[in-house]
Design an enzyme around this catalytic site. Structure first.
Site: not given
Ligand code: CMC
Length: 381
Positions: A318, A225, A264
């Site tokens: 971010d 987050h 996201h």
């Molecule tokens: N880098 C590489 N791959 C990614 C990333 C990333 N940052 N984010 C998602 N993916 C891939 C993930 O590996 C998955 O791939 P596959 O389908 O092949 O397994 C696919 O995208 C879907 O991922 P998910 O985990 O189901 O997506 P989610 O909705 O749970 O993830 C998230 C959202 C923000 C947790 C994730 O994108 C992440 O960990 N990002 C990095 C941390 C980050 O930048 N966080 C800030 C979020 S925005 C500010 C806020 O709201 O606070």
């Protein structure tokens, strides 16, 4: 006995709408964000953080007189009591600023004579106190750990300028103050994200605004987050140079290591805040001579677009806020506290909305364990 409604599991609550809200609208497919119906681009270009807080708390823009009176109310709460300053000074200097902020927001309740008044007006006043005192907490702790004297807030300044004044002990330039102001606008609200939900769950128990905002700060801290902006900076610093960007990104994707500042839960198009922050990061980088970091960031974005853009993974808020804050000279571990400084607005807006039309938030889980298990006395285990 009434029939139990049908239940379904929604891990992560991806597909659950938890209620109605008038605060912010997100279209994750089109990359649109509006506060109370106003496009974030318009607000970032022309509004101020104080005006945005009024908008979020009242569901409409203020008149000039209303804005002036609201600003006076906020500025009257800028300073910390001597007890709070004493507490700040007694905290170990190597503590993480987000732990400090969480503890200090919680402590503000200790000196509030109306902390047990649950009226809407009282909760609103508490929100003003936390919002207005957060800059003094962040700047004050940073100065304590640097061994510097604390700087008194200046109520003639807006929140962004006053923050930089208290942090650095010198009046910021117009461009830097406006940069922080715009960052505060862009981070002020974002639907029912994890920390806002934490605040709402807390206020929904008829607890209080201090508890709600404390829960929110603790929740924002996580790297999935708000903590991601700090991780973005560490990631950029860990990449040796421009020649290593390609291998860094490709190795990370291959090893399923997340690239911080990308992806996201809601946006599957470019985060509209990132679009704005990218332009901003470029300008500030040029002004402050940090173009290297900016160019490195755009290179990462190009490779990510090529490799995973089709999956809807784009820079989030971010990614470019990290280089913006860094160029402005903020210590890396203050990035998330500055996010919190702004998001206080949204946390309070949703908490006040919840307060006005409350229902205890109490989901359930699917029990997967056994039943009828015999209790075995400790001597026999
Ligand atoms: N880098 C590489 N791959 C990614 C990333 C990333 N940052 N984010 C998602 N993916 C891939 C993930 O590996 C998955 O791939 P596959 O389908 O092949 O397994 C696919 O995208 C879907 O991922 P998910 O985990 O189901 O997506 P989610 O909705 O749970 O993830 C998230 C959202 C923000 C947790 C994730 O994108 C992440 O960990 N990002 C990095 C941390 C980050 O930048 N966080 C800030 C979020 S925005 C500010 C806020 O709201 O606070």
């Amino acid at each position: 006995m009434p029939e139990a409604p049908a239940m379904h599991i929604d891990k992560g609550l991806d597909n659950t709408i938890i209620g109605e809200s008038r605060k912010s609208f997100i279209d994750g497919q089109a990359g649109i964000l509006e506060y109370v119906g106003i496009d974030i681009d318009d607000l970032a270009r022309t509004s101020t953080f104080e005006e945005v807080v009024f908008l979020l708390w009242n569901d409409r823009l203020p008149t000039a007189a209303e804005l002036e009176s609201f600003e006076t109310e906020l500025r009257a709460e800028y300073s910390l009591s001597s007890e709070m300053v004493g507490m700040l000074k007694s905290i170990p200097h190597d503590a993480s600023p987000m732990h400090v902020l969480r503890s200090m927001v919680s402590s503000l309740a200790l000196e509030d004579p109306e902390c047990n008044d649950q009226s809407l007006e009282s909760e609103r006043r508490k929100a003003i106190r936390v919002l207005s005192k957060t800059p003094a907490i962040i700047a004050g702790f940073d100065r304590c750990r640097r061994g510097l004297e604390l700087i008194d807030p200046d109520p003639s300044l807006n929140m962004a300028t006053n923050f930089l004044w208290m942090l650095n002990g010198e009046m910021p330039g117009e461009a830097s103050a406006r940069a922080i102001d715009v960052c505060l606008i862009l981070h002020a609200d974002h639907g029912i994200n994890a920390s806002t939900f934490a605040a709402m769950v807390t206020i929904a128990t008829q607890s209080d605004m201090y508890s709600a905002l404390t829960s929110a700060v603790g929740t924002l801290r996580g790297p999935l987050h708000g903590g991601a902006n700090e991780r973005v900076m560490h990631m950029l610093q860990s990449i040796g140079g421009h020649d290593e960007v390609e291998s860094f990104v490709m190795n990370s994707l291959e090893n399923k290591t997340r690239i911080m500042g990308f992806g996201h839960r809601v946006y599957k198009a470019l985060d509209p805040r990132a679009k704005y922050l990218k332009t901003f990061a470029e300008q500030i980088a040029e002004e402050t001579g940090n173009t290297d970091l900016y160019v490195l960031s755009t290179r990462i974005q190009d490779i990510m677009d090529r490799e995973v853009g089709a999956k809807g993974i784009y820079p989030n808020v971010d990614f470019y806020s990290a280089t913006t804050y860094f160029s402005l000279g903020l210590a890396i571990d203050l990035f998330t506290p500055v996010f919190a400084m702004s998001r206080n607005a949204g946390w309070a807006a949703h908490s006040l909305e919840q307060h006005q039309d409350n229902r205890l938030i109490r989901p359930r889980c699917q029990y997967m364990g056994e039943h009828g298990v015999e209790y075995v006395h400790i001597d026999k285990r």
